[in-house]
Design a protein around this motif. Structure first.
Motif, short mmCIF file in Angstrom:
data_model
loop_
_atom_site.label_atom_id
_atom_site.label_comp_id
_atom_site.label_asym_id
_atom_site.label_seq_id
_atom_site.Cartn_x
_atom_site.Cartn_y
_atom_site.Cartn_z
N ASN A 159 -5.90 -63.52 -5.11
CA ASN A 159 -7.16 -63.09 -5.72
C ASN A 159 -7.17 -61.55 -5.63
O ASN A 159 -7.18 -60.99 -4.53
N PRO A 160 -7.13 -60.87 -6.77
CA PRO A 160 -6.94 -59.40 -6.74
C PRO A 160 -8.05 -58.65 -5.99
O PRO A 160 -7.81 -57.54 -5.51
N TYR A 161 -9.22 -59.23 -5.87
CA TYR A 161 -10.31 -58.54 -5.15
C TYR A 161 -10.00 -58.41 -3.66
O TYR A 161 -10.47 -57.50 -2.98
N ARG A 162 -9.20 -59.34 -3.14
CA ARG A 162 -8.80 -59.25 -1.73
C ARG A 162 -8.01 -57.96 -1.48
O ARG A 162 -8.26 -57.21 -0.55
N ILE A 163 -7.04 -57.71 -2.33
CA ILE A 163 -6.20 -56.51 -2.18
C ILE A 163 -7.06 -55.25 -2.35
O ILE A 163 -6.89 -54.26 -1.63
N GLN A 164 -7.98 -55.32 -3.30
CA GLN A 164 -8.87 -54.18 -3.53
C GLN A 164 -9.63 -53.83 -2.25
O GLN A 164 -9.73 -52.67 -1.86
N GLY A 165 -10.17 -54.84 -1.60
CA GLY A 165 -10.93 -54.58 -0.36
C GLY A 165 -10.02 -54.06 0.75
O GLY A 165 -10.38 -53.13 1.48
N TRP A 198 -0.42 -49.70 0.24
CA TRP A 198 0.33 -48.82 -0.67
C TRP A 198 -0.56 -48.44 -1.85
O TRP A 198 -0.63 -47.28 -2.28
N MET A 199 -1.29 -49.43 -2.37
CA MET A 199 -2.23 -49.15 -3.45
C MET A 199 -3.27 -48.12 -3.00
O MET A 199 -3.59 -47.17 -3.72
N GLY A 200 -3.78 -48.30 -1.79
CA GLY A 200 -4.81 -47.39 -1.26
C GLY A 200 -4.30 -45.97 -1.13
O GLY A 200 -4.96 -45.01 -1.57
N TYR A 201 -3.14 -45.81 -0.54
CA TYR A 201 -2.59 -44.46 -0.37
C TYR A 201 -2.35 -43.78 -1.73
O TYR A 201 -2.62 -42.60 -1.91
N LYS A 202 -1.84 -44.56 -2.68
CA LYS A 202 -1.53 -43.98 -4.00
C LYS A 202 -2.82 -43.58 -4.74
O LYS A 202 -2.91 -42.50 -5.31
N GLU A 203 -3.82 -44.49 -4.69
CA GLU A 203 -5.08 -44.19 -5.40
C GLU A 203 -5.78 -42.98 -4.80
O GLU A 203 -6.34 -42.15 -5.51
N TYR A 204 -5.77 -42.91 -3.48
CA TYR A 204 -6.46 -41.80 -2.81
C TYR A 204 -5.75 -40.48 -3.13
O TYR A 204 -6.39 -39.45 -3.24
N LYS A 205 -4.45 -40.55 -3.30
CA LYS A 205 -3.68 -39.34 -3.66
C LYS A 205 -4.06 -38.89 -5.08
O LYS A 205 -4.24 -37.70 -5.34
N GLU A 206 -4.22 -39.88 -5.97
CA GLU A 206 -4.63 -39.54 -7.34
C GLU A 206 -5.98 -38.82 -7.35
O GLU A 206 -6.26 -38.01 -8.21
N HIS A 207 -6.82 -39.14 -6.35
CA HIS A 207 -8.13 -38.48 -6.24
C HIS A 207 -8.05 -37.21 -5.40
O HIS A 207 -9.09 -36.65 -5.03
#
Ligand code: F0G
Length: 354
Positions: A159-165, A198-207
């Motif tokens: 469930n993609p929302y799990r990874i999002q959280g 990994w998603m979190g680190y990448k997204e935060y870097k984009e910001h």
């Protein structure tokens, strides 16, 4: 008093929620990043090691970060029931957030292979617990089949929302360190969490929050290491029952995190896990469950071959609380001392030589 809020309110701008999303929260997240004093001393390290201690979430594991999102979205989408397969922690979290939201919760677990603390949580939070005569991978296949054809929302990490959280743990680390670590070490089971970080680190870097990215270093248990061995393991075995998984759902996500970050995914033995489990509790005062300690066992492996560069910052995720698994905790050769209720007898037993 600062307002206690959960990860959805704290990181709303980075999460797929709307004004209509009913937020189901137990104030999860905001877990401590604890510096290790014992590991640098013991191994003469020339770098810093932090534990991201996820055992201090409301149900005692990192799963709460994903479950607040998955349950909030299930409610928004009009579901009346959720279901998961679990090695224990997902079911504890699903049961708790379902209880809070009024959703029905069904959990499918491998009979005899989940830690007692996790099993009792699922019952006490009021879930319908079904044990199967099979392993986690069998349970997940059944849950996929059932939720595909019935109005019940699957809340496993596919469930993609799990990874999002779950990606919010990476945000917290960057917020606290003021940068990303150089290496992030993490246990790997169904492989959702390494994918999420990994998603979190990448997204935060984009910001623009972090300028660099860590090398992602995942660790599986030696008897349950499908990604390391690059094959499905039919009968996975390990004392770290939380990561006793032979066919991880987020296999590709883990391989991608490893390869994009220039990291690695390796195996650690049950003996190495047990050593790390005892060491961080007995010497650093941090009590995490066995699966969690795969990250620290992995660190020691990497230290022995000088993998980590001097001056680095290393974060090890400790995914769950040591209190989850009382059977393992009491399976060591601890000296059990019982004496009469008498001062001299107690002093005798204390054998005080300070
Ligand atoms: N550590 C603990 C304590 C876990 O409970 C899990 C997974 C992991 C590590 C591995 O994380 O699956 O994202 O790679 N537990 C799941 C469960 C499978 O059902 O509770 P992952």
């Amino acid at each position: 008093m600062p307002k206690k809020i959960g990860i959805i309110e704290r990181y709303a701008e980075f999460l797929p929620i709307t004004d209509k999303t009913p937020i189901v929260s137990l104030n999860e997240g905001n877990t401590p990043l604890i510096i290790s004093e014992a590991l640098p001393k013991e191994f003469n390290l020339d770098f810093k090691v932090y534990y991201k201690f996820e055992g201090l979430n409301p149900t005692g594991s990192f799963k709460d970060r994903g479950m607040t999102m998955a349950v909030s979205k299930a409610l928004e989408e009009g579901y009346k029931a959720i279901m998961c397969a679990s090695t224990g922690n997902t079911s504890a979290a699903a049961a708790a957030y379902a209880s809070r939201s009024g959703l029905k919760c069904f959990v499918l677990i491998p009979e005899g292979n989940i830690a007692k603390g996790k099993l009792l949580q699922a019952y006490r939070y009021g879930a319908k617990v079904i044990q199967i005569k099979g392993n986690f991978d069998d349970a997940l296949n059944l849950v996929k089949e059932i939720t595909d054809s019935h109005p019940v929302k699957l809340v496993n990490s596919i469930n993609p929302y799990r990874i999002q959280g779950q990606k919010t743990a990476a945000f917290e680390i960057v917020d606290e360190l003021g940068k990303a670590p150089d290496y992030h070490l993490i246990p790997v089971g169904n492989a959702g969490n390494i994918t999420a970080y990994w998603m979190g680190y990448k997204e935060y870097k984009e910001h623009g929050k972090n300028k660099t990215l860590p090398k992602m270093c995942g660790f599986q248990a030696a008897g349950s290491a499908p990604i390391v061995e690059n094959r499905i393991i039919e009968n996975p075995e390990t004392i770290a029952t939380a990561i006793r998984i032979g066919n991880p759902a987020s296999w590709d996500g883990a391989v991608n995190a490893r390869d994009e970050s220039g990291g690695l995914i390796e195996a650690v033995t049950d003996e190495e896990i047990k050593w790390a489990y005892r060491f961080i509790a007995e010497r650093d005062g941090v009590f995490a469950e066995p699966a969690s300690c795969a990250s620290v066992a992995g660190l020691i492996k990497l230290v022995k071959r000088d993998y980590i560069k001097p001056g680095s910052t290393v974060v090890c995720t400790l995914t769950g609380s040591g209190l989850k698994d009382p059977d393992i905790a009491l399976s060591f050769d601890d000296e059990v001392i019982t004496v009469d209720s008498n001062k001299d007898k107690v002093l005798d037993a204390m054998n005080l030589k300070l």
